[in-house]
Design a protein around this motif. Structure first.
Motif, PDB file in Angstrom:
ATOM      1  N   ARG A 122       0.820  -0.966  -0.020  1.00 41.17           N
ATOM      2  CA  ARG A 122       0.221   0.009   0.065  1.00 41.17           C
ATOM      3  C   ARG A 122       0.851   1.244   0.068  1.00 41.17           C
ATOM      4  NH1 ARG A 122      -3.911  -1.427   4.869  1.00 41.17           N
ATOM      5  NH2 ARG A 122      -1.567  -1.991   5.637  1.00 41.17           N
ATOM      6  N   LYS A 123       1.891   1.311   0.736  1.00 43.11           N
ATOM      7  CA  LYS A 123       2.433   2.607   1.008  1.00 43.11           C
ATOM      8  C   LYS A 123       3.511   2.609  -0.396  1.00 43.11           C
ATOM      9  CE  LYS A 123       7.036   0.947   3.209  1.00 43.11           C
ATOM     10  NZ  LYS A 123       7.883   1.536   4.549  1.00 43.11           N
ATOM     11  N   ASP A 131       1.081   4.147  -2.950  1.00 42.50           N
ATOM     12  CA  ASP A 131       1.062   5.771  -2.581  1.00 42.50           C
ATOM     13  C   ASP A 131       2.347   6.603  -3.231  1.00 42.50           C
ATOM     14  OD1 ASP A 131      -1.453   4.949  -1.344  1.00 42.50           O
ATOM     15  OD2 ASP A 131      -0.646   5.121   0.693  1.00 42.50           O
TER      16      ASP A 131
END
Length: 421
Positions: free
Chosen positions: A95-96, A99
């Motif tokens: 997820r990071k 992002d």
């Protein structure tokens, strides 16, 4: 008194003469021929191998580690199974990294927009400069700003590529087709980049066997590397099973270990049936360079003395009348026994040989014998160099001399007659 002494003295003399005569007769007895068994040296196919301790190794082995930090969110394989190249193995929380990629893409869009504006300013000032409607300095500043914006776009593109790479590292894939081991981490485990071992992957087909070779044998293996055959290497597993696939040299190490005087040789084998496993112990049998058609004799004919090897070679010899006369002149015992009988006999001459490896019950003779020569295979324990022999049942170990004289004499007479014919 005188009449009583003379008979006693005569009796003592006669007894002494009788005993001396018996002693001379015993000394005059000619040596008997020793019964032996004989075989002939022959040329036979000698295919034999030199054994080397070997370790089975995969040609490709890799430790799987993560290049990014995070938590394991997915495991996509069965432990101990074969995985295909490019197949997903592990997934790290991405997820990071998604992002970060979106952020870098936004930065790239902003940098591209600034570059477009700077390009339009530069074009406008260029037109005005041609009409002498703007200062030269203003034009130069516009061109410099354009170059700065172009650089910023390049930096933004690189940042996007880096973010995409980090995101790709979140999914760990098999670098090649091979068998994967038991996972060292479980779901939810935190990963430290470069240090946490996730698993190990190794190729299986083909596979190799590593052996350590003395430096004196290096040229032999270089010869095998240039020209070998399907029978050069034979692999035997630790349980005694023979691996039937042929091998060939994959690589010879770059140099000799100066402490051990040895070098590593890697021999490659096909492993399509998945019999060989990385780390197994085995024996690699390497074809001996002197294999081929060689002189062979029964191994039991060999005697060893002080680290050297000998055989008794049976030879025919003829004793002529002249030889008999000369021998009688030199040998008083033979003269008293009535001379030496002429005729053909067999004698055993001890001969030094150089032997090679054993082939079943036989042994290869590298030098010292020729094909067709007769050698003594049994009964040579009582032989001396040059002693007479005859074909017959060799005398046993127990109770030497019991019945032996009669049987030896008979054997000698029969042999003499047969050879005389």
């Amino acid at each position: 008194m005188m009449k009583l002494r003379y008979p006693a003295l005569a009796l003592m003399i006669s007894v002494g003469l009788f005993s001396c005569k018996g002693k001379d007769d015993k000394q005059a007895q000619a040596p008997q021929a020793t019964p032996v068994s004989i075989d002939s040296a022959r040329i036979a196919k000698a295919i034999y191998y030199d054994p080397y301790q070997a370790t089975i190794v995969a040609l490709k082995t890799v430790e799987i580690r993560s290049q990014i930090q995070g938590f394991i969110t997915g495991i996509f394989f069965k432990e101990g199974s074969v995985v295909k190249q490019g197949q997903p193995l592990y997934e790290i929380d991405k997820r990071k990294y998604l992002d970060a990629l979106q952020q870098q893409k936004a930065n790239l869009s902003s940098a591209i927009a600034n570059q477009v504006k700077a390009q339009k300013d530069a074009d406008r000032y260029s037109f005005l400069l041609k009409n002498d409607a703007v200062a030269r300095q203003t034009y130069d500043q516009a061109i410099a700003q354009l170059q700065t914006n172009k650089s910023q776009v390049a930096v933004a593109r690189a940042a996007v590529a880096s973010a995409q790479t980090d995101l790709s590292y979140a999914t760990i894939r098999a670098p090649f087709t091979g068998r994967i081991g038991i996972s060292q981490v479980k779901l939810g485990a935190q990963i430290t980049p470069g240090s946490t071992l996730l698993n190990t992957l190794s190729s299986e087909n083909p596979i190799a066997a590593d052996i350590i070779v003395n430096e004196s044998d290096i040229n032999r293996f270089y010869g095998f590397q240039k020209q070998g055959s399907d029978s050069t290497f034979r692999l035997q597993l630790s349980d005694g099973t023979k691996y039937l696939k042929p091998g060939k040299i994959f690589a010879i190490d770059r140099g000799v270990n100066n402490q051990t005087g040895s070098i590593k040789v890697r021999v490659q084998f096909p492993n399509d049936q998945d019999i060989l496993k990385d780390g197994m112990s085995a024996v690699l049998n390497v074809l001996n360079t002197v294999s081929g058609d060689r002189v062979q004799i029964p191994y039991k004919a060999i005697t060893e003395q002080m680290g050297e090897f000998f055989v008794f070679v049976a030879k025919d010899t003829t004793v002529t009348k002249e030889d008999s006369i000369n021998t009688v002149k030199k040998d008083t015992a033979a003269a008293k026994a009535g001379g030496i009988q002429t005729g053909k006999y067999m004698i055993a001459k001890q001969q030094k040989v150089t032997i090679g490896p054993r082939v079943n019950a036989d042994v290869v003779v590298l030098s010292g014998l020729k094909a067709g020569q007769r050698i003594v295979t049994a009964g040579f324990q009582r032989l001396k160099d040059g002693g007479k022999i005859t074909l017959g049942q060799p005398q046993g170990q127990g109770a030497p001399g019991q019945g032996g004289g009669q049987s030896q004499g008979g054997g000698q007479g029969q042999t003499g007659k047969q050879q005389g014919k």
